[in-house]
Design an enzyme around this catalytic site. Sequence first.
Site, PDB file in Angstrom:
ATOM      1  CE1 TYR A 160      -8.984   0.781  -6.127  1.00 14.66           C
ATOM      2  CE2 TYR A 160      -9.876  -1.210  -4.996  1.00 14.66           C
ATOM      3  CZ  TYR A 160      -9.079  -0.323  -5.252  1.00 14.66           C
ATOM      4  OH  TYR A 160      -7.686  -0.713  -4.992  1.00 14.66           O
ATOM      5  CE  LYS A 227       1.369  11.067  -6.884  1.00 11.44           C
ATOM      6  NZ  LYS A 227       2.753  11.344  -6.339  1.00 11.44           N
ATOM      7  CG  ASP A 278       4.455  10.241  -3.856  1.00 12.50           C
ATOM      8  OD1 ASP A 278       3.602  10.985  -3.104  1.00 12.50           O
ATOM      9  OD2 ASP A 278       5.141  10.689  -4.629  1.00 12.50           O
ATOM     10  CG  ASP A 302      -6.875  -1.867  -2.032  1.00 14.36           C
ATOM     11  OD1 ASP A 302      -6.593  -2.725  -1.128  1.00 14.36           O
ATOM     12  OD2 ASP A 302      -7.262  -2.163  -3.190  1.00 14.36           O
TER      13      ASP A 302
END
Length: 411
Positions: A160, A227, A278, A302
């Site tokens: 971002y 992640k 995840d 987000d």
Amino acid sequence: MAEYAYARIPSEGEKITVVDRKPQVPDRPIVPFIEGDGIGPDIWRATRRVVDAAVEKAYEGRKKISWMEIYAGEKAHEMSGEWLPQETLDALSEFKVGIKGPLTTPVGGGIRSLNVTLRKVLDLYSCVRPVRWIPGVPSPVKAPEKLDVVIYRENTEDVYADIEWASGTPEVETLRTFLNEGLNASIREGSGIGIKPISAFGTKRHVAAAIRYALERGRSSVTLVHKGNIMKYTEGAFRDWGYEVAKEQFGDVTVTEAEVWEGASTEGKILVKDRIADAMFQQVLLRPDEYDVVVTPNLDGDFLSDACAAQVGGLGMAPGANIGDEVAVFEATHGTAPKYTGQNKVNPGSLILSAVMMLEYMGWNEAAGRIVRGLEGAVAAKTVTYDLERQMEGATKVSTSEFAEAVVGHM
Ligand code: NAP
């Protein structure tokens, strides 16, 4: 105090100051607000009514907020020709704590989202979103009460960071050549390229803020979500720096999950653990009560914050704040819902709960608690706005302002 061309500084009231990241709040603080576009004025009016009533009830005149309107969005554009006048940023910097309704992102002309600009310019590096169920709110899961988390999402880095180039541009070709020829990458022709910077500095100050929050609020754990199994040097580094800062700055009051597996006790300590992003989406559905403060890089946070908010049925009632070392801005998390502009129809819950966060940040917990009680009471009595009424059996549909009165009535 600075002079402002459009905003008026209230004649009564004092500035909030910040010492070591802690707001020092006088009994009559000046708090700037941005009403917002679309439904903003309706939900702001309701919020102000509720906050003033709660403060009055809690402190019987000993404390009171001096509100100061500052301008952004359409209202600012009409007054000054600018969507985000410099003085609005100056006022937030000067008065330290502000609250805002949603703002339209002007379309075209290369104008950046006003919200993104506010976060960047004021260095509001943590986006904070508490997610918990309000009894009575319709939810898609069986036990919504089990989820009670506070998501700390990093606000300034990651994909971002606004560093990207479109496919076919000279910039992308320069970069592609550099990466393919110089660094042995194999980026396909016709690619767009975005950069994902995650720094030790950005991560550590953000994770430290989340741990401080957990300590101050008596929360039991802080979970680093990332992640890092795939993106080792960005998200994996986020995890590593997160553990590092826990050890370096909070070693005496935190314990890691690995240490607990080896026999360490969690007694009187905050448990620090990590989860792959995840898997975390499964965890919040399957074992929600094992999570408390959750700290993430920008993109993961987000997604996760909206998923969690949906789980408690509360996308329309989800509060939020953007907080830095000096300045904090509290805001509704939904947009301007332009089709309902001026109809006194929508749910002001998101902005009201953001005001609760603001009062807690200011240390005005008694007033914050009253608002929560009022809101829970109104929802339990099924006196709700259209969005909740259409999903609840036997509910009474009320307007935005009537809902505010119902909240005040249940304080
Ligand atoms: P939106 O304004 O959040 O509205 C989408 C839908 O969500 C509404 O049509 C309504 O659903 C529901 N909704 C939103 N707020 C509600 C409330 N307070 N009470 C009840 N229902 C509510 O999203 P959008 O239409 O995508 O965005 C509109 C504008 O807002 C855009 O200009 C966008 O850039 C801006 N925006 C600003 C912010 C911000 O300032 N922080 C955030 C997001 C978007 P129903 O139609 O089903 O009733």
